[in-house]
Write an enzyme that holds these catalytic residues in place. Structure first.
Site, PDB file in Angstrom:
ATOM      1  CD  GLN A 104      43.030  30.696  27.461  1.00  0.00           C
ATOM      2  OE1 GLN A 104      42.820  30.863  26.269  1.00  0.00           O
ATOM      3  NE2 GLN A 104      43.120  29.496  27.995  1.00  0.00           N
ATOM      4  CB  ILE A 106      36.211  37.434  31.486  1.00  0.00           C
ATOM      5  CG1 ILE A 106      35.050  36.557  30.966  1.00  0.00           C
ATOM      6  CG2 ILE A 106      37.257  37.640  30.390  1.00  0.00           C
ATOM      7  CD1 ILE A 106      34.186  37.230  29.930  1.00  0.00           C
ATOM      8  CG  ASP A 107      35.102  32.894  35.559  1.00  0.00           C
ATOM      9  OD1 ASP A 107      36.074  33.129  36.306  1.00  0.00           O
ATOM     10  OD2 ASP A 107      34.975  31.810  34.945  1.00  0.00           O
ATOM     11  CG  HIS A 124      41.482  36.599  27.263  1.00  0.00           C
ATOM     12  ND1 HIS A 124      41.084  35.345  26.867  1.00  0.00           N
ATOM     13  CD2 HIS A 124      42.658  36.829  26.608  1.00  0.00           C
ATOM     14  CE1 HIS A 124      41.974  34.843  26.011  1.00  0.00           C
ATOM     15  NE2 HIS A 124      42.937  35.721  25.855  1.00  0.00           N
ATOM     16  CB  CYS A 132      35.460  55.953  31.133  1.00  0.00           C
ATOM     17  SG  CYS A 132      34.896  57.368  30.163  1.00  0.00           S
ATOM     18  N   GLY A 197      41.520  22.998  31.439  1.00  0.00           N
ATOM     19  CA  GLY A 197      40.231  23.467  30.917  1.00  0.00           C
ATOM     20  C   GLY A 197      40.344  24.481  29.801  1.00  0.00           C
ATOM     21  CB  SER A 198      42.632  26.094  27.923  1.00  0.00           C
ATOM     22  OG  SER A 198      42.806  26.858  26.737  1.00  0.00           O
ATOM     23  CB  SER A 199      39.911  24.591  23.185  1.00  0.00           C
ATOM     24  OG  SER A 199      40.034  25.985  22.962  1.00  0.00           O
TER      25      SER A 199
HETATM   26  P1  NAD Z   1      37.300  26.944  25.121  1.00  0.00           P
HETATM   27  O1  NAD Z   1      35.830  27.160  25.225  1.00  0.00           O
HETATM   28  O2  NAD Z   1      37.949  27.120  23.807  1.00  0.00           O
HETATM   29  O3  NAD Z   1      37.664  25.478  25.596  1.00  0.00           O
HETATM   30  C1  NAD Z   1      37.217  25.000  26.829  1.00  0.00           C
HETATM   31  C2  NAD Z   1      37.796  23.611  26.982  1.00  0.00           C
HETATM   32  O4  NAD Z   1      37.445  23.176  28.276  1.00  0.00           O
HETATM   33  C3  NAD Z   1      37.223  22.600  25.990  1.00  0.00           C
HETATM   34  O5  NAD Z   1      38.294  22.035  25.239  1.00  0.00           O
HETATM   35  C4  NAD Z   1      36.547  21.534  26.882  1.00  0.00           C
HETATM   36  O6  NAD Z   1      36.869  20.219  26.471  1.00  0.00           O
HETATM   37  C5  NAD Z   1      37.142  21.806  28.226  1.00  0.00           C
HETATM   38  N1  NAD Z   1      36.250  21.550  29.357  1.00  0.00           N
HETATM   39  C6  NAD Z   1      34.936  21.853  29.496  1.00  0.00           C
HETATM   40  N2  NAD Z   1      34.493  21.504  30.709  1.00  0.00           N
HETATM   41  C7  NAD Z   1      35.568  20.956  31.362  1.00  0.00           C
HETATM   42  C8  NAD Z   1      35.763  20.411  32.659  1.00  0.00           C
HETATM   43  N3  NAD Z   1      34.771  20.337  33.557  1.00  0.00           N
HETATM   44  N4  NAD Z   1      37.000  19.975  33.002  1.00  0.00           N
HETATM   45  C9  NAD Z   1      38.030  20.023  32.108  1.00  0.00           C
HETATM   46  N5  NAD Z   1      37.894  20.530  30.857  1.00  0.00           N
HETATM   47  C10 NAD Z   1      36.678  20.991  30.501  1.00  0.00           C
HETATM   48  O7  NAD Z   1      37.968  27.838  26.253  1.00  0.00           O
HETATM   49  P2  NAD Z   1      39.337  28.638  26.279  1.00  0.00           P
HETATM   50  O8  NAD Z   1      40.430  27.791  25.767  1.00  0.00           O
HETATM   51  O9  NAD Z   1      39.440  29.238  27.626  1.00  0.00           O
HETATM   52  O10 NAD Z   1      39.118  29.803  25.210  1.00  0.00           O
HETATM   53  C11 NAD Z   1      37.874  30.468  25.166  1.00  0.00           C
HETATM   54  C12 NAD Z   1      37.900  31.966  25.323  1.00  0.00           C
HETATM   55  O11 NAD Z   1      36.612  32.360  25.783  1.00  0.00           O
HETATM   56  C13 NAD Z   1      38.870  32.442  26.342  1.00  0.00           C
HETATM   57  O12 NAD Z   1      39.492  33.513  25.759  1.00  0.00           O
HETATM   58  C14 NAD Z   1      38.032  32.913  27.527  1.00  0.00           C
HETATM   59  O13 NAD Z   1      38.428  34.252  27.859  1.00  0.00           O
HETATM   60  C15 NAD Z   1      36.635  33.056  27.013  1.00  0.00           C
HETATM   61  N6  NAD Z   1      35.604  32.473  27.905  1.00  0.00           N
HETATM   62  C16 NAD Z   1      35.687  32.646  29.253  1.00  0.00           C
HETATM   63  C17 NAD Z   1      34.720  32.098  30.074  1.00  0.00           C
HETATM   64  C18 NAD Z   1      34.836  32.299  31.564  1.00  0.00           C
HETATM   65  O14 NAD Z   1      35.386  33.326  31.997  1.00  0.00           O
HETATM   66  N7  NAD Z   1      34.374  31.364  32.379  1.00  0.00           N
HETATM   67  C19 NAD Z   1      33.672  31.364  29.556  1.00  0.00           C
HETATM   68  C20 NAD Z   1      33.611  31.212  28.161  1.00  0.00           C
HETATM   69  C21 NAD Z   1      34.594  31.776  27.354  1.00  0.00           C
END
Ligand code: NAD
Length: 263
Positions: A104, A106-107, A124, A132, A197-199
């Site tokens: 998910q 985008i980094d 994502h 464009c 690492g996803s909620s």
């Molecule tokens: P989220 O922010 O909803 O959840 C992140 C989860 O990661 C949390 O539940 C947290 O407990 C857990 N977490 C944090 N640090 C951790 C670690 N070191 N090890 C294990 N778990 C850890 O993220 P999501 O579910 O990916 O949804 C958020 C949306 O925001 C996505 O659609 C994503 O595209 C976007 N997003 C992306 C980035 C990125 O590209 N790095 C950053 C922020 C948000």
């Protein structure tokens, strides 16, 4: 994750045919990229309700805000390095049959870590591209952010002068259909599905682990905090991805030398 859990997950991966890895913002926090929902995160400065696709398409004022929102995190993302969790995902690709790495994020950190682009599905989109709205041409996003640095608040297409949009999927914007179809196929045809690492609260991406469970896969969730899908998973571990995944790789090395029954 306790040693027995990492060992169990390694056994499971080693003994099964196809494994899908599904990652979210939490895999990148140890690279210095905050997730969106933690206190002090980006939603303290921008209103997520404003960052919709519909607003972006509606008018210039919203396009400026949307670009400012991306500009805010661009340098951090540009300079971030893959952490041990991204590198462990890359190593797992060498060890076993990873049919897809679905992210998910985008980094671009899975790409930087060397994950095979053929199996990487960026649900994502990516910060590393700008599209464009007029001619459909895509451009490296550095050019767009250079324009912002020089005072242009909505970057323009170098080909046709149309407005550019970041290559990320905005709230309310459909996910790229071909990527989502491939992700769904991978989820329903794998034997092991590992969410890291996803909620597991952002839909439709969060349907993927549910689809995998319903299709009979063993699902493992590795996340710092509990998720709403923990109760349906076969294995749950609350901890840091950058500690747990390298441990799984170490167990897998060991398991390949001394095979044991699967999960
Ligand atoms: P989220 O922010 O909803 O959840 C992140 C989860 O990661 C949390 O539940 C947290 O407990 C857990 N977490 C944090 N640090 C951790 C670690 N070191 N090890 C294990 N778990 C850890 O993220 P999501 O579910 O990916 O949804 C958020 C949306 O925001 C996505 O659609 C994503 O595209 C976007 N997003 C992306 C980035 C990125 O590209 N790095 C950053 C922020 C948000």
């Amino acid at each position: 994750m306790s040693p027995s859990k990492t060992g169990k997950l390694a056994d499971c991966i080693a003994s099964q045919q196809k494994t899908v890895i599904f990652t979210g913002a939490g895999i990148s926090t140890e690279s210095g990229i905050p997730d969106f929902r933690s206190p002090g995160g980006i939603w303290d400065q921008f209103d997520p309700e404003e960052m919709t696709y519909q607003n972006f398409m509606a008018d210039e004022k919203n396009r400026r805000k949307y670009w400012a929102f991306h500009h805010q995190s661009w340098r951090n993302i540009r300079d971030a390095r893959p952490n041990p969790a991204h590198r462990a995902v890359r190593q797992l690709e060498d060890h076993c049959d990873i049919s897809a790495v679905i992210t998910q994020n985008i980094d671009g950190l899975h790409r930087k870590a060397g994950t095979d682009p053929e199996r990487l599905l960026e649900l994502h989109g990516t910060m590393w591209r700008a599209d464009c709205l007029s001619c459909g041409e895509t451009h490296p996003c550095e050019q767009a952010f250079d324009q912002i640095d020089s005072g242009i608040s909505v970057p323009r297409c170098p080909v046709c002068e149309g407005d550019l949009k970041p290559g990320t999927v905005a709230f309310g914007e459909p996910l790229p259909k071909n990527v989502m179809v491939r992700a769904q196929k991978a989820a329903v045809s794998c034997e092991v599905f590992i969410a890291v690492g996803s909620s597991l609260t952002v839909y439709p991406a969060a349907f993927l682990p549910e689809m995998a469970v319903n299709a009979g896969a063993n699902v493992a969730i590795i996340n710092r905090d509990p998720t709403p899908l923990d109760s349906m998973a076969h294995l749950v571990s609350h901890g840091k991805a950058g500690e747990i995944l390298p441990e799984v790789v170490r167990h897998l090395d060991e398991q390949q030398r001394h095979p044991r029954p699967g999960c």
